[in-house]
Design an enzyme around this catalytic site. Sequence first.
Site, PDB file in Angstrom:
ATOM      1  N   CYS A  10       1.027  -1.179   0.243  1.00  0.00           N
ATOM      2  CA  CYS A  10       0.310   0.300   0.084  1.00  0.00           C
ATOM      3  C   CYS A  10       0.725   1.018  -0.313  1.00  0.00           C
ATOM      4  CB  CYS A  10      -0.701  -0.018   1.098  1.00  0.00           C
ATOM      5  SG  CYS A  10      -2.260   1.503   1.100  1.00  0.00           S
TER       6      CYS A  10
ATOM      7  N   ASP B 106      -6.123  -3.188  11.417  1.00  0.00           N
ATOM      8  CA  ASP B 106      -5.147  -2.359  11.852  1.00  0.00           C
ATOM      9  C   ASP B 106      -5.127  -1.693  12.659  1.00  0.00           C
ATOM     10  OD1 ASP B 106      -3.147  -0.578  10.563  1.00  0.00           O
ATOM     11  OD2 ASP B 106      -4.115   0.551   9.312  1.00  0.00           O
TER      12      ASP B 106
END
Length: 206
Positions: free
Chosen positions: A8, A127
Amino acid sequence: MSVSVKICGITTPEQALMVQQAGADALGLVMYRNSSRYVGLQQAMAVRAVIASDVLCVVLLVNADKEFVKQVIAEVKPDLLQFHGDETAEFCQQFDFPYIRALRMHDDLDIGVEAKAYKSAQSLLFDAWHPQQYGGTGERFDWQRLPRERGFNLILAGGLTPDNVAAAVAAVMPDMVDVSGGVESAPGIKDPIKVRDFIQRAKASN
């Protein structure tokens, strides 16, 4: 089957080509202005243009307005959206477009309740929780909080590095691992050696 890997925070076409060559299964573009890895519409389209058809293009959004989401879908043409803010299930579903729902692991998060609410999501991404930041913190959370038996695709993020990704895969058995800062030499600058090592160790570990 080995775990998939998403890199990412890709900021340039050159980075996109490099991480694909290293074996990434998915690339993430951060279209959130407060991120150090932010890319605007034109840059996102330039990166999208070099992503191969067998590699997923994921656009990360944080509390974006409805019209901007529609613009991203129309102009960037990602494979998936990643809603990483405070978006409701109703908001995520209204676009009739495949999406990942990111959940930040604050202490009172009920994974079962969230999984039910976002059952239309293609995957749930977990996360680390940070009160001021929506992801990209480089912090990890207690992997033991994640269920081994589950009825959804699980993406593990938060503080992953080439040094701990094998242990993370063994502990969680995720469908995908997601890394950004853990393979960088500076914010938004991916390190080719770290990227290669991360992907190789993730895929060798299950």
